[in-house]
Design an enzyme around this catalytic site. Structure first.
Site, PDB file in Angstrom:
ATOM      1  N   ASP A  42       0.885  -1.344   0.004  1.00 21.30           N
ATOM      2  CA  ASP A  42       0.028  -0.075   0.044  1.00 21.30           C
ATOM      3  C   ASP A  42       0.758   1.315  -0.097  1.00 21.30           C
ATOM      4  O   ASP A  42       1.442   1.557   1.245  1.00 21.30           O
ATOM      5  CB  ASP A  42      -1.015  -0.030   1.284  1.00 21.30           C
ATOM      6  CG  ASP A  42      -1.737   1.185   1.450  1.00 21.30           C
ATOM      7  OD1 ASP A  42      -2.079   1.770   0.219  1.00 21.30           O
ATOM      8  OD2 ASP A  42      -2.264   1.312   2.356  1.00 21.30           O
TER       9      ASP A  42
ATOM     10  N   ASP B 108      -1.888   5.662  -5.240  1.00 26.85           N
ATOM     11  CA  ASP B 108      -2.205   4.890  -4.176  1.00 26.85           C
ATOM     12  C   ASP B 108      -2.367   3.410  -4.652  1.00 26.85           C
ATOM     13  O   ASP B 108      -3.351   3.271  -5.050  1.00 26.85           O
ATOM     14  CB  ASP B 108      -3.049   5.451  -3.180  1.00 26.85           C
ATOM     15  CG  ASP B 108      -3.331   4.757  -2.191  1.00 26.85           C
ATOM     16  OD1 ASP B 108      -2.776   3.791  -1.795  1.00 26.85           O
ATOM     17  OD2 ASP B 108      -4.318   5.011  -1.231  1.00 26.85           O
TER      18      ASP B 108
END
Length: 387
Positions: free
Chosen positions: A93, A276
């Protein structure tokens, strides 16, 4: 001749790219739908991407991170922790900075349904008195911090700090297809000031370049990759375009505009965007997203999903994101997601006005189209059309 061969081997060894395969699986949302639990889940757990970014501007706690926002995550990789190694499935992430996994300290039902790290089974584990708390929804994940050997691909980091969960309340993780999260953002947003995994790799001399790159495959379960310490040009076409990081926390950049058929529909005076990998969709201010949904003919169903007619895909225009004076078009085949017999919009609305202005999230919908390099050495993001 021998010296030339030796020099060649040394040069090759200095630019080794450490590859970690990612597998595309059913998201938490899909699992909940199949079990008939999504409607009940959404009554008490409302995904809100705004809770993931700039928590100090939105909430009192600096360690707030809404784990409901991983509802649509689909790409996962395997790491191991401890000696002998204990394996875990994690989200890589770039929108967070901590590494944490469930542990045997945790008695929550969600922990029992996932792999749990047992510190007693690791001869290299070192406990600390430090704690970790990540708030989400109606509860929080609490745990402790410890040190152990963490292996990511063929990189073995013998002194990595990570979180061991003690509580995971709610149903968020009951059917989650992952065990934990490995954050790849900057250390400035790490909860409890824990050193992120990639920072430790670089500090310990485990990678030859202070960067990593991500390729997300559009086809099938396999083929996606996160690469540490280098760039593999076989995963993209053309050349990389570099974009300066505008604020070192998230992988935040400045976006010039968003257009359809030459008409600016959002981000007219430039705006901020976070690249992201931990966010599946492409998100932006609710008003702008509503305009896009209307333009492409998307409407909400009973589950709150934005549905569009699959037959309309071929007639929909590209949506163009201009970043650092370079245009990055997204065709309808990229921003419309096929789910069995349905077609869903890949856009999601959120409201988060930061001190940097309105915020957009370039999630997996965007990254599948554009191979992405996260360059810590030069604080920049590289983008090129995915191969």
């Amino acid at each position: 001749m021998k010296w030339l061969l030796l020099l060649g081997l040394l040069a090759l060894s200095e630019c080794i790219v450490h590859k970690v395969p990612l597998v595309r699986k059913k998201s938490l949302r899909k699992n909940l739908i199949e079990k008939g639990l999504l409607q009940d889940y959404l009554k008490t757990h409302t995904p809100n991407l705004a809770t993931k970014y700039f928590p100090k501007e939105t909430f009192a706690s600096v360690s707030t991170e809404s784990l409901e926002n991983y509802l649509d995550a689909e790409y996962f990789g395997t790491i191991s922790i401890g000696t002998p190694p204990q394996e875990f499935t994690v989200i890589f992430d770039t929108g967070s900075s901590n590494l944490w996994v469930p542990s045997t300290y945790c008695s929550s039902l969600a922990c029992f349904l996932h792999k749990r790290f047992n510190p007693d089974d690791s001869s290299t584990f070192q406990a600390t008195s430090e704690t970790l708390s990540i708030t989400y929804g109606t509860g929080s994940m609490t745990g402790i911090l410890g040190y152990d050997t963490v292996k990511v691909g063929n990189i073995e980091d013998t002194n990595q700090i990570f979180g061991l969960s003690k509580t995971e309340p709610g149903i968020t993780f009951l059917v989650a297809p992952f065990d934990g999260i490995l954050g790849l953002a900057y250390p400035s947003i790490s909860a409890s000031d824990a050193t992120p995994v990639f920072d430790n790799m670089w500090n310990e001399g485990l990678v030859s370049e202070d960067l990593f790159s991500v390729y997300l495959s559009s086809n099938g379960e396999k083929g996606s990759m996160v690469m540490f310490g280098g760039i593999d040009s076989s995963y993209y076409t053309g050349s990389l375009n570099w974009v300066p990081v505008s604020h070192e926390g998230y992988w935040q950049i400045t976006m010039d505009s968003i257009t359809i058929n030459g008409e600016t529909i959002a981000c007219a005076d430039s705006c901020q965007a976070v690249v992201d990998t931990g966010t599946s969709l492409l998100a932006g201010p609710t008003s702008a997203i509503s305009k896009i949904q209307s333009y492409i003919g998307a409407s909400k169903n009973l589950l709150g999903e934005n549905i569009i007619s699959c037959s309309a895909i071929d007639s929909l225009p590209d949506i163009v994101f201009t970043i650092n004076n370079v245009q990055y078009p997204l065709p309808a085949s990229a921003y419309i997601l096929k789910e069995d017999d349905d077609c869903l919009s890949g856009f999601d609305g959120m409201n988060l006005d930061t001190s940097y202005g309105e915020l957009w999230i370039l999630g997996d919908v965007f990254i599948r189209q554009y191979f992405t390099v996260f360059d810590r050495a030069n604080n920049q993001v590289g983008l090129a059309a995915a191969a």
